[in-house]
Write a protein that holds these residues in place. Structure first.
Motif, mmCIF file in Angstrom:
data_model
loop_
_atom_site.group_PDB
_atom_site.id
_atom_site.type_symbol
_atom_site.label_atom_id
_atom_site.label_comp_id
_atom_site.label_asym_id
_atom_site.label_seq_id
_atom_site.Cartn_x
_atom_site.Cartn_y
_atom_site.Cartn_z
ATOM 1 N N LEU A 118 54.168 99.538 57.415
ATOM 2 C CA LEU A 118 54.645 100.011 56.036
ATOM 3 C C LEU A 118 54.690 98.719 55.333
ATOM 4 N N LEU A 119 54.233 98.451 54.036
ATOM 5 C CA LEU A 119 54.274 97.387 53.384
ATOM 6 C C LEU A 119 54.813 97.937 51.840
ATOM 7 N N SER B 189 47.942 85.148 53.163
ATOM 8 C CA SER B 189 49.439 85.363 53.233
ATOM 9 C C SER B 189 49.739 86.794 53.963
ATOM 10 N N LEU B 190 49.107 87.633 53.374
ATOM 11 C CA LEU B 190 49.370 89.180 54.144
ATOM 12 C C LEU B 190 49.148 89.084 55.501
ATOM 13 N N GLN B 191 48.245 88.365 56.121
ATOM 14 C CA GLN B 191 47.776 88.519 57.450
ATOM 15 C C GLN B 191 48.903 87.808 58.191
ATOM 16 N N ASN B 192 49.426 86.546 57.389
ATOM 17 C CA ASN B 192 50.555 85.814 57.964
ATOM 18 C C ASN B 192 51.507 86.398 58.301
ATOM 19 N N LEU B 193 52.062 87.589 57.178
ATOM 20 C CA LEU B 193 53.234 88.153 57.231
ATOM 21 C C LEU B 193 52.833 89.139 58.442
ATOM 22 N N LEU B 194 51.756 89.846 58.467
ATOM 23 C CA LEU B 194 51.569 90.719 59.565
ATOM 24 C C LEU B 194 51.663 90.355 60.883
ATOM 25 N N ASN B 195 51.184 88.944 61.107
ATOM 26 C CA ASN B 195 51.386 88.299 62.326
ATOM 27 C C ASN B 195 52.713 88.245 62.886
ATOM 28 N N ILE B 196 53.686 87.957 61.965
ATOM 29 C CA ILE B 196 55.142 87.657 62.315
ATOM 30 C C ILE B 196 55.640 88.963 62.473
ATOM 31 N N MET B 197 55.416 89.992 61.889
ATOM 32 C CA MET B 197 55.823 91.361 61.958
ATOM 33 C C MET B 197 55.627 91.996 63.425
ATOM 34 N N ARG B 198 54.236 91.493 63.941
ATOM 35 C CA ARG B 198 53.872 92.048 65.576
ATOM 36 C C ARG B 198 54.614 91.087 66.500
ATOM 37 N N VAL C 17 62.119 92.508 65.879
ATOM 38 C CA VAL C 17 61.822 92.288 64.271
ATOM 39 C C VAL C 17 61.604 93.554 63.577
ATOM 40 N N GLY C 18 62.407 93.986 62.657
ATOM 41 C CA GLY C 18 62.072 95.145 62.148
ATOM 42 C C GLY C 18 61.518 95.157 60.646
ATOM 43 N N MET C 19 61.880 94.055 59.896
ATOM 44 C CA MET C 19 61.425 93.896 58.512
ATOM 45 C C MET C 19 61.019 92.451 58.211
ATOM 46 N N VAL C 20 60.089 92.136 57.603
ATOM 47 C CA VAL C 20 59.715 90.632 57.093
ATOM 48 C C VAL C 20 59.274 90.630 55.601
ATOM 49 N N GLY C 21 59.758 89.659 55.115
ATOM 50 C CA GLY C 21 59.053 89.206 53.746
ATOM 51 C C GLY C 21 58.823 87.898 53.676
ATOM 52 N N GLY C 22 58.182 87.750 52.373
ATOM 53 C CA GLY C 22 57.545 86.256 52.291
ATOM 54 C C GLY C 22 58.189 85.512 51.157
ATOM 55 N N LEU C 23 57.470 84.478 50.878
ATOM 56 C CA LEU C 23 58.065 83.283 49.655
ATOM 57 C C LEU C 23 57.499 84.011 48.613
ATOM 58 N N LEU C 24 58.516 84.556 47.493
ATOM 59 C CA LEU C 24 58.091 84.795 46.325
ATOM 60 C C LEU C 24 58.096 83.755 45.430
ATOM 61 N N LEU C 25 57.113 83.478 44.669
ATOM 62 C CA LEU C 25 56.856 82.370 43.780
ATOM 63 C C LEU C 25 56.882 82.972 42.149
ATOM 64 N N ASN C 26 57.494 82.225 41.196
ATOM 65 C CA ASN C 26 57.196 82.484 39.854
ATOM 66 C C ASN C 26 55.881 82.052 39.551
ATOM 67 N N LEU C 27 55.453 82.441 38.387
ATOM 68 C CA LEU C 27 54.302 81.911 37.787
ATOM 69 C C LEU C 27 54.000 80.698 37.720
ATOM 70 N N ARG D 91 58.279 98.311 60.210
ATOM 71 C CA ARG D 91 57.570 99.138 61.188
ATOM 72 C C ARG D 91 57.981 100.590 60.914
ATOM 73 N N ARG D 92 57.016 101.442 61.250
ATOM 74 C CA ARG D 92 57.320 102.624 60.834
ATOM 75 C C ARG D 92 58.509 103.307 61.919
ATOM 76 N N ASP D 93 58.085 102.909 63.165
ATOM 77 C CA ASP D 93 59.213 103.309 64.091
ATOM 78 C C ASP D 93 60.733 102.831 63.984
ATOM 79 N N VAL D 94 60.805 101.777 63.354
ATOM 80 C CA VAL D 94 61.904 101.132 62.924
ATOM 81 C C VAL D 94 62.622 102.087 61.889
#
Length: 297
Positions: free
Chosen positions: A82-83, A95-104, A109-119, A183-186
């Motif tokens: 779930l995102l 970047s989304l693929q990078n996030l998913l790779n770490i999640m798996r 690992v129950g939760m992951v987040g990325g680098l939030l950038l300003n404009l 993760r949904r199970d988490v």
């Protein structure tokens, strides 16, 4: 074709930002469903998404708040990952693929987040942080974190974006609700978003509960997301600030009432509302000045 990700976007008058957000997801080429839960928008932001393949729209007749809308989206989703994504966010390519790779990667690992950038491409505060305990919030509110170099244990700043960017994913106490992959199970183990919050602090609440259950929260520096912070609430700043401060009190009482005696917790509550009073006065004054300048002479 089995889905990899169910993305849940809670929308309220995000304008063109919403369609840009969805486009950045569709460009990822991942097997995904996108569920937009709309809290009674009236700006036409949904128009560009109607009949778009892979996008499901849930239209609420009133603004149910962020947490309740997230739970609503989960009930209408099916993927194992779930995102939760704000409509004012856009993923950088890959970047989304990078996030998913770490999640798996890690079982804990129950939760992951990325680098939030300003404009302007600078790192945004809140993407990686420690839990803002009442003391840490006091330190930040009164600028005492400038003494953190001398007494780091005492005057610790819970926002970590001023620290050097790590080269690899690291475990943190909390990430931002603007972009949370779980993760949904988490989630079944931890529980739903707390619908007692309307807007703000529900992400901190969830991070606390994930860690209490023994699940790791990781910050992934090579998963880059542009976040137009505050764009969706720019026309209702007092409304946002009211619910932010109300959420802070709920959060403090829920998780810290045993650490802080009744009198001290009472002072914390008074301090929160005093802060709201100052913020409300500031925004009201600014609004009055803008209205005054706009009047014909």
């Amino acid at each position: 074709m089995s889905l990899e990700i169910s993305t849940i976007i809670v929308n309220y008058n995000a304008g063109e930002l919403l369609s840009h957000c969805v486009a950045s997801l569709l460009n990822s080429a991942l097997k995904m469903e996108i569920i937009v839960v709309d809290n009674a928008s009236h700006d036409g932001s949904l128009d560009a998404l109607v009949d778009l393949p892979g996008v499901k729209i849930i239209r609420n007749s009133s603004n149910l708040g962020f947490a309740k809308a997230c739970n609503q989206g989960v009930k209408n989703s099916s993927a194992p990952i779930l995102l939760f994504l704000n409509p004012d966010c856009q993923f950088k390519p890959g970047s989304l693929q990078n996030l998913l790779n770490i999640m798996r990667k890690g079982q804990q690992v129950g939760m992951v987040g990325g680098l939030l950038l300003n404009l302007d491409e600078t790192e945004q505060s809140g993407g990686r942080r420690a839990i803002p305990t009442p003391w840490r919030s006091f330190v930040r509110a009164f600028g005492l974190s400038r003494w953190s170099n001398r007494w780091p244990g005492l005057f610790y700043d819970f926002h970590l974006h001023k620290q050097p960017l790590p080269e690899a994913p690291i475990e943190v106490e909390a990430i931002s609700g603007a972009c949370m992959m779980v993760r949904r199970d988490v989630m079944r183990d931890v529980g739903e978003w707390d619908e007692g919050y309307f807007l703000h602090c529900e992400d901190l609440d969830w991070c606390m509960r994930f860690r209490q259950k023994g699940w790791k929260i990781l910050f992934v520096p090579n998963a880059k997301i542009t976040h137009a912070l505050g764009a969706c609430g720019k026309d209702r700043k007092l409304f946002v600030e009211w619910h932010k401060h109300k959420g802070m009190i709920r959060f403090y009482r829920k998780f810290f009432h045993r650490q802080y005696p009744g009198v001290l917790m009472g002072l914390v509550v008074v301090g929160v509302w005093l802060r709201f009073g100052m913020v409300a006065t500031y925004h009201s004054t600014k609004r009055f000045q803008r209205q005054r300048q706009a009047r014909p002479r």
